[in-house]
Design a protein around this motif. Structure first.
Motif, short mmCIF file in Angstrom:
data_model
loop_
_atom_site.label_atom_id
_atom_site.label_comp_id
_atom_site.label_asym_id
_atom_site.label_seq_id
_atom_site.Cartn_x
_atom_site.Cartn_y
_atom_site.Cartn_z
N UNK A 258 3.37 1.74 3.47
CA UNK A 258 2.31 1.94 4.43
C UNK A 258 1.98 0.65 5.18
N UNK B 180 -2.42 -5.61 8.94
CA UNK B 180 -1.25 -5.25 8.15
C UNK B 180 -0.06 -6.15 8.49
N UNK C 259 -4.40 -3.30 2.06
CA UNK C 259 -3.59 -2.09 2.20
C UNK C 259 -4.27 -0.92 1.50
N UNK D 98 -7.15 0.39 3.49
CA UNK D 98 -6.71 1.25 4.58
C UNK D 98 -6.30 2.62 4.07
N UNK D 99 -5.61 2.60 2.94
CA UNK D 99 -5.11 3.84 2.34
C UNK D 99 -6.27 4.76 1.97
N UNK E 90 -9.43 4.62 3.14
CA UNK E 90 -10.47 4.71 4.16
C UNK E 90 -10.91 6.15 4.40
N UNK F 137 -9.97 7.47 8.57
CA UNK F 137 -8.59 7.71 9.00
C UNK F 137 -7.60 7.17 7.99
N UNK G 212 -4.92 7.22 4.91
CA UNK G 212 -3.82 8.14 4.66
C UNK G 212 -4.15 9.13 3.56
N UNK H 241 -6.55 11.82 4.71
CA UNK H 241 -5.91 12.70 5.69
C UNK H 241 -4.95 13.65 5.01
N UNK H 242 -4.19 13.12 4.04
CA UNK H 242 -3.24 13.98 3.31
C UNK H 242 -3.97 15.09 2.58
N UNK I 14 -5.23 17.58 4.94
CA UNK I 14 -4.12 18.32 5.52
C UNK I 14 -3.68 19.45 4.58
#
Lengths: 397, 419
Positions: free
Chosen positions: A144, A365, B236, B239-240, B242, B245, B247, B250-251, B254
């Motif tokens: 990622x 990143x 990282x 962000x993952x 968050x 948005x 990931x 969102x997954x 989804x």
């Protein structure tokens, strides 16, 4: 007994298939496909069917044909009837089912009759499951980090699930985040500072540690046992306890915001492990060599430079790599001691960058990739040395 | 003869070890004692800067008189709280310079202007003026004059060195600082992080100890989280996870597993009901512990794998002959062989997790119920800028650690005696 074994075998293998296909589906979703559900019920039925059919057919058909037949049926049903998906996805699914049938090909009715066969199956599948699970969980964040650094702010906000990289665009656009962090955020300078600090720490640590380790390994002196035990105790002492006094002392001496200050602290914190690792290796060098050298009237300086160092290159390089890694990754002291952007190290610079809420995440990143890549390269390339260093020193962290 | 040899050996040994010992003692042992000293004092961040007398030199030309020049020194005490005693001042001038208005506190000899300003109270400011003229009528070079910096010296008390001690910091740490909550959070974080990383370490070591294709590659991959820099990994993960948005959210959205995003790092509690029982799980703390396990299980993995590879194969062969099942082999052979490693690992990881600062700081900054003792050291010392309090908290950490080590070794010693 046999029915129980068969049931457990088919259930476990079915779960394994579901897990495999689910990971594939997640990865496919991240390439921009719209897959809204895992279809676990259908997968479950398929898994059971395949594992039973495998047992039923047994050795009547060659296993390679068997797996091709199973995979084709699976792909046909799953891909074309249930979800309309592109060819590459189906090809991947085909390979996965092939892999799955290859894995279960060693089980048969005879095999399942054996003693402990349920436990053997469980162990086998747990290993497989573990390998996949851990690879996924560990590599995913790195994946990622890497992908995000090549995206644009808008693409990230529009569809956070789209991990595909558009390679057809200009190299300049593709590497835009990297250009920006080097141009507007001065990352070139931070890389230089980090390199100077890390390499400097390695050199000074070795300069101090080699003679001290030699003395501890070879010479008899008062306070030797005290020294070698206190090395280990000091090593256990937490860095957070040192921060406040060092901060006050460094402020009063004007050592804050200076590379020298960082070098002193890093060297002092890595010295105990370095001495500990080196003296262990020095002890394994045969004494006779030094005795011969003493007869040749070599001083201790001569002994160390002409005999000890050439013979312990592997140990010295593993200490060097290990110290480099610690210094490069260090964050706590650089956070405390550096508040002037001119003297930032890479880690501190990234933290500073993130402090501004406006900073786009792809820059963050890209910075993370820049700080991670050198360490990972060194680790992969010198793994043998580093692992021995890690186990001996059990990296403070 | 023998005696002198032993003596030279000793001397060499001291020469060889001295630099390393001096450095380590001054940077690691001395600060620990300094910490005790500071923790009994009321010191704030602003107090630790030593007050300095400062002067800003401004050169002004006087109109119509090119051979004359006015120099203005803006003098001040850099400290807002402390006085400076016996301030002395010195500035040098070119050879042809003569002073026109000599202040009574000053003297001008050999092109040097020397002044004794006496004591400056806190916040002291003064504009001090001197007019000079060249004695040979030549023009004055302003730039050259500006480049010479005046020297100032003065004495002041260093607040760290006086002997006013107080127990106020410790009283505040133990009674006013939600100490129990702090301690519990730290304990959860340390304990579950340690146990989790050891369990994952055992699983992965057992896994890699078997033969399969790509085993060496797997071994390096498993060490990745451990060797990569914390900063990169923490951001990282942020962000993952968050909520807007990221990931993961969102997954999950989804695949319709959740309906609203979960703020894994920013939510203190989450209500979970299992079998009719309602639990309150500390969500952010759990996430931080997960990160901790993810990052540090490789150490346990390395240690345990090394031990597993040293177990003699004959043991397993004998077990096979006796018809032992894989689980019996694991519980009766493997596990007893690795208990020693595990107990050492437990201690090492417990101590280091107890002091872990970076991970929590980077992920949550100590917010939403993740404030551990090390985070508190930072917050007290630098966010609230109360250095004395920060020191007191770190002394508490050291005392707790020593207690833990004491009990752990006693327990371990008893176990060894029984066996």
């Amino acid at each position: 007994m046999r029915t129980k074994n068969i049931i457990i075998y088919s259930l476990i293998s079915t779960f394994f298939l579901i897990f495999l296909i689910s990971i594939w589906k997640i990865l496919a979703t991240l390439q921009g496909l719209s897959i809204k559900s895992f279809n676990i019920e259908i997968l479950f039925i398929f898994g059971l069917l395949i594992s039973f059919a495998h047992l039923g057919i047994g050795n009547r058909i060659k296993s390679i044909y068997k797996s091709i037949i199973f995979s084709t049926i699976f792909v046909f049903c799953d891909g074309f009837l249930i979800q309309k998906l592109p060819i590459w996805y189906n090809f991947g699914a085909f390979l996965i089912v092939c892999f799955f049938t290859y894995k279960i090909s060693k089980y048969s009715f005879i095999n399942l009759k054996k003693e402990h066969s349920t436990q053997v199956i469980l162990f086998d599948f747990l290993t497989l499951f573990g390998i996949l699970f851990f690879s996924f969980v560990i590599l995913f964040p790195f994946y990622m980090m890497f992908v995000t650094s090549f995206k644009t702010q808008i693409a990230l906000l529009v569809n956070p699930l789209d991990f595909s990289i558009n390679f057809t665009q200009d190299l300049k656009d593709l590497f835009k985040s990297y250009f920006v962090i080097f141009k507007s955020y001065n990352f070139g300078k931070y890389i230089l500072t980090s390199t100077i600090v890390s390499v400097g720490t390695v050199i000074i640590t070795l300069l101090f540690a080699i003679p001290a380790a030699y003395a501890v390994a070879r010479l008899n002196f008062f306070g030797k046992t005290f020294l070698s035990t206190s090395i280990l105790i000091i090593y256990m002492f937490p860095a957070i306890v040192l921060v406040i006094p060092l901060y006050t002392i460094f402020s009063q001496l004007g050592l804050r915001n200076s590379i020298e200050g960082l070098l002193i602290v890093y060297t002092a914190t890595t010295l105990p492990v370095a001495i500990y690792m080196l003296q262990g290796y020095f002890k394994s060098i045969p004494k006779e060599l030094e005795e011969a050298a003493i007869l040749d009237k070599l001083s201790w300086f001569g002994i160390i430079t002409k005999i000890i160092i050439p013979l312990s290159i592997p140990a010295i390089s593993s200490v060097a790599l290990y110290v480099f890694m610690i210094a490069w990754n260090e964050f706590l002291f650089s956070l405390m001691f550096l508040d002037n952007p001119n003297s930032f190290t890479l880690s501190r610079a990234i933290q500073y960058l993130s402090g501004d809420a406006e900073t786009p995440r792809q820059y963050l990143m890209a910075g993370s990739v820049v700080v991670t890549l050198p360490v990972l390269f060194i680790f992969i390339y010198f793994e043998k040395y580093l692992v021995s260093g890690l186990t001996a020193g059990s990296v403070k962290g | 003869m023998n005696d002198t040899l032993a003596n030279t050996e000793k001397k060499t040994a001291y020469i060889l070890t001295l630099p390393a010992v001096l450095l380590v003692f001054s940077i690691i042992l001395f600060p620990i004692f300094a910490n005790i000293w500071i923790s009994f004092k009321e010191v704030e961040l602003k107090d630790i800067r030593i007050p300095e007398p400062r002067a800003k030199k401004i050169v002004k030309s006087i109109s119509d008189e090119p051979t004359k020049i006015k120099i203005l020194y803006k003098l001040r005490n850099s400290s807002l709280i402390q006085e400076i005693r016996d301030v002395s001042f010195q500035d040098n001038f070119p050879k042809n310079f003569e002073i026109e208005n000599l202040d009574p506190r000053c003297s001008y000899k050999k092109q040097k202007l020397k002044c004794e300003f006496g004591n400056w109270p806190a916040k002291y400011r003064e504009n001090f003026q001197a007019i000079f003229a060249t004695n040979d009528g030549s023009k004055i070079d302003k730039k050259n004059l500006k480049s010479i910096k005046p020297k100032l010296e003065g004495k002041s008390d260093n607040i760290l060195l006086n002997t006013n001690f107080t127990l106020k910091n410790f009283k505040k740490v133990l009674f006013e600082n939600e100490f129990v909550d702090l301690l519990l959070t730290t304990f959860y974080y340390t304990f579950f992080g340690t146990v989790g990383s050891i369990i994952f370490g055992i699983l992965t070591a057992q896994m890699v100890n078997q033969k399969f294709y790509g085993r060496t590659f797997m071994r390096s991959v498993l060490l990745f989280p451990y060797v990569a820099p914390v900063v990169a990994l923490a951001y990282t993960w942020e962000l993952l996870l968050d909520p807007n948005s990221g990931t993961l959210n969102s997954l999950l959205l989804n695949y319709q597993i959740i309906e609203t995003p979960i703020n894994l790092l920013g939510q203190k509690y989450i209500e979970i009901s299992i079998l009719g029982f309602d639990f309150k799980l500390r969500l952010a703390l759990t996430t931080v512990i997960m990160f901790e396990i993810w990052r540090y299980f490789p150490l346990a993995f390395l240690f345990i794998l090394a031990r597993l590879q040293a177990i003699p194969k004959e043991l397993y062969e004998a077990a096979d002959v006796d018809g032992a099942s894989p689980f019996q082999k694991f519980f009766n052979i493997t596990l007893p062989q690795i208990t020693a490693v595990i107990s050492i690992l437990f201690m090492i990881r417990f101590i280091w997790n107890f002091n872990k600062f970076e991970d929590v700081f980077l992920l949550t900054g100590g917010a939403s119920g993740t404030r551990t003792l090390p985070i508190n050291v930072y917050q007290q010392g630098f966010a609230i800028s109360d250095i004395g309090m920060g020191s007191a908290v770190s002394i508490v950490i050291v005392v707790l650690l020593l207690m833990f080590m004491f009990f752990y070794f006693r327990l371990l010693g008893k176990r060894v005696d029984e066996n």
